[in-house]
Scaffold this motif. Sequence first.
Motif, PDB file in Angstrom:
ATOM      1  N   SER A 176       0.612  -1.308  -0.050  1.00  0.00           N
ATOM      2  CA  SER A 176      -0.049   0.110  -0.009  1.00  0.00           C
ATOM      3  C   SER A 176       0.824   1.332   0.152  1.00  0.00           C
ATOM      4  CB  SER A 176      -0.979  -0.078   1.244  1.00  0.00           C
ATOM      5  OG  SER A 176      -0.131  -0.105   2.441  1.00  0.00           O
ATOM      6  N   GLY A 211      -3.237  -4.001  -0.949  1.00  0.00           N
ATOM      7  CA  GLY A 211      -3.374  -4.568   0.363  1.00  0.00           C
ATOM      8  C   GLY A 211      -2.720  -6.082   0.456  1.00  0.00           C
ATOM      9  N   ASP A 223       0.745  -6.496   1.668  1.00  0.00           N
ATOM     10  CA  ASP A 223       0.867  -6.042   2.923  1.00  0.00           C
ATOM     11  C   ASP A 223       0.836  -7.117   4.057  1.00  0.00           C
ATOM     12  OD1 ASP A 223       0.875  -2.853   3.015  1.00  0.00           O
ATOM     13  OD2 ASP A 223      -0.036  -3.435   1.554  1.00  0.00           O
ATOM     14  N   ALA A 241      -1.371  -1.798  10.730  1.00  0.00           N
ATOM     15  CA  ALA A 241      -2.564  -1.175  10.233  1.00  0.00           C
ATOM     16  C   ALA A 241      -2.318   0.364  10.638  1.00  0.00           C
ATOM     17  CB  ALA A 241      -3.868  -1.902  10.973  1.00  0.00           C
ATOM     18  N   PHE A 267      -0.960   0.748   7.148  1.00  0.00           N
ATOM     19  CA  PHE A 267      -1.966   0.503   5.988  1.00  0.00           C
ATOM     20  C   PHE A 267      -2.960   1.853   5.850  1.00  0.00           C
ATOM     21  CE2 PHE A 267      -5.848  -1.112   4.092  1.00  0.00           C
ATOM     22  CZ  PHE A 267      -5.414  -1.569   3.012  1.00  0.00           C
ATOM     23  N   ASP A 268      -3.476   1.916   7.292  1.00  0.00           N
ATOM     24  CA  ASP A 268      -4.799   2.859   7.202  1.00  0.00           C
ATOM     25  C   ASP A 268      -4.301   4.132   6.722  1.00  0.00           C
ATOM     26  OD1 ASP A 268      -5.861   0.693   8.281  1.00  0.00           O
ATOM     27  OD2 ASP A 268      -6.079   1.669  10.390  1.00  0.00           O
ATOM     28  N   TYR A 281      -3.629   3.656   2.678  1.00  0.00           N
ATOM     29  CA  TYR A 281      -4.709   3.681   2.109  1.00  0.00           C
ATOM     30  C   TYR A 281      -5.771   4.924   1.773  1.00  0.00           C
ATOM     31  CZ  TYR A 281      -8.397   1.309  -0.139  1.00  0.00           C
ATOM     32  OH  TYR A 281      -9.455   0.620  -1.257  1.00  0.00           O
ATOM     33  N   THR A 325      -5.752  -8.589   8.031  1.00  0.00           N
ATOM     34  CA  THR A 325      -6.698  -8.575   6.913  1.00  0.00           C
ATOM     35  C   THR A 325      -8.034  -7.957   7.545  1.00  0.00           C
ATOM     36  OG1 THR A 325      -5.480 -10.493   5.923  1.00  0.00           O
ATOM     37  CG2 THR A 325      -7.843  -9.857   5.141  1.00  0.00           C
ATOM     38  N   TYR A 330      -7.529  -3.935   7.648  1.00  0.00           N
ATOM     39  CA  TYR A 330      -7.510  -3.656   6.361  1.00  0.00           C
ATOM     40  C   TYR A 330      -8.805  -3.377   5.666  1.00  0.00           C
ATOM     41  CZ  TYR A 330      -2.444  -4.894   6.353  1.00  0.00           C
ATOM     42  OH  TYR A 330      -1.150  -4.921   6.759  1.00  0.00           O
ATOM     43  N   THR A 379     -11.045  -0.610   6.886  1.00  0.00           N
ATOM     44  CA  THR A 379     -10.443   0.873   6.344  1.00  0.00           C
ATOM     45  C   THR A 379     -10.868   0.757   5.069  1.00  0.00           C
ATOM     46  OG1 THR A 379      -8.246   0.732   7.871  1.00  0.00           O
ATOM     47  CG2 THR A 379      -8.200   2.261   5.765  1.00  0.00           C
TER      48      THR A 379
END
Length: 481
Positions: free
Chosen positions: A145, A198, A201, A219, A227-228, A231, A384, A387, A390
């Motif tokens: 990501s 993702g 990730d 995350a 990730f959050d 993204y 997961t 993710y 989100t």
Amino acid sequence: MKKNIKWLLLVSLSFVACNNDDETVAETPVTAGSANFSKYVALGDSFAAGYSDGALFKKGQDNAYPSVLALQFKQAGGGDFTTPYMEDNLGGFSSGGNQVPQFPRRSYFNGAAPATVSGTSATVLGSHVSGTASYNNMGVPGARSYHLLAPGYGNPSGLVTSPPTANPYFVRFASSNSTSILADALTQQPTFFSLWIGGNDVLGYATSGGDDSSPITPATGVPGVGFDGSYNALVAQLSTGGRKGVVANLPYINTLPFFTTVGYNPATLDATQAGQLNAGYAPYNAGLVNAKNAGFITEAERVRRTINFVAGKNAVVMVDEYLTNLAGAGLPSYRQTTVDDFIVLVSQGVSAKAHLTAGNGTAVPLQDRWVVSKDEVALLKTATDSYNITIEAAATANGLAFVNAKAIMDQLVNGGIRFGNYHMSATYVTGGAFSLDGIHPSARGYALIANKFLEAINAKYGSTLRPVDLGNYQIQYPASL
């Protein structure tokens, strides 16, 4: 005679009724609804690129789900869709006239097992595609990501740093050494976008058996860290000005054939072999009894760690770092696999079949990189799930179409998907949905994904895009293309 006429009339009417839906679909004008497909750009990882059979190659790129979408968009005002094609259908990269081991050629099925096509890729590592300044398909195999936001991810000099800061697939078509994937996408001023990112990730951690060589992306964190943040930054910029698009969530990694094909009990033994192995592990089992009596472990853990083989199919012995550390008592962290553990299909280029045949998992315990343990599966599931929360929240907040890829994968695993005279499932080789690498879809699998994207777009924007016929897409590529 009258009865025969009446019967024929009834059959005729029934036939018309049964085919009425198809005729309605054919007669319905294709419209864009509230969407504008004139400039479509796809962002993502290897799935967007069309990676298949363990490599990226021209024919696979033609069948990537964004390429399939673009063909259907054309019927509703969509424009041209350009792809940074590899040089041939071999796949991978070469350097100095030799195939680069980290980027092997694609696989094909030789009638008995997967094999590798012969030859050397004409796509040179570090080379750049000439001609088009920017491409509609911005899918980059291996990208996480935060990589989509990273400046210099296409800089050739970043391929030789330790660790590498660039990706050879993006190096091929980056507009400059300092640009990012997102920047090159936005420069094209797209009217519609797709974003499916993702998977990597969590995938790197999973394919390495959770040995920590490729950690799960956390995350939480700011863009470029978690990730959050990454993204949400991607979606915010892509959706600027009310731009429309479609996003997809992520399936659980352990539903992919790469993790489900081998099974937890692949060792078939006769009584003599089982007896010999049990004799070999007897000191370990006795040590566990002593550790339990000394209060170092519970009875439940002693039972869990006890090694026992029988005639017939058997679970294999693995190293499990989540067990109580008994190194001080001279005992390793061994146990046998259970239905909650997943032996990977391939590790560092070696197939599980070959590895297990050599006595690993029986006389020699499987090392961490070969098994995604129950505890590691739980970590992957947690990431997961986070993710996916989100992703769906970002889709809702920005008015985007949303594809529940997790539900699609669950359906392929649990009974499969039927269409016409065909049936697709997640079964390795024969299921039709996945390619020979056990992770990436087949051409037919990508077409199925495209249809699910089209359904989501139609539902969100009132468009009437038509699905493609999955029967027109093959499930395996031959050795020669």
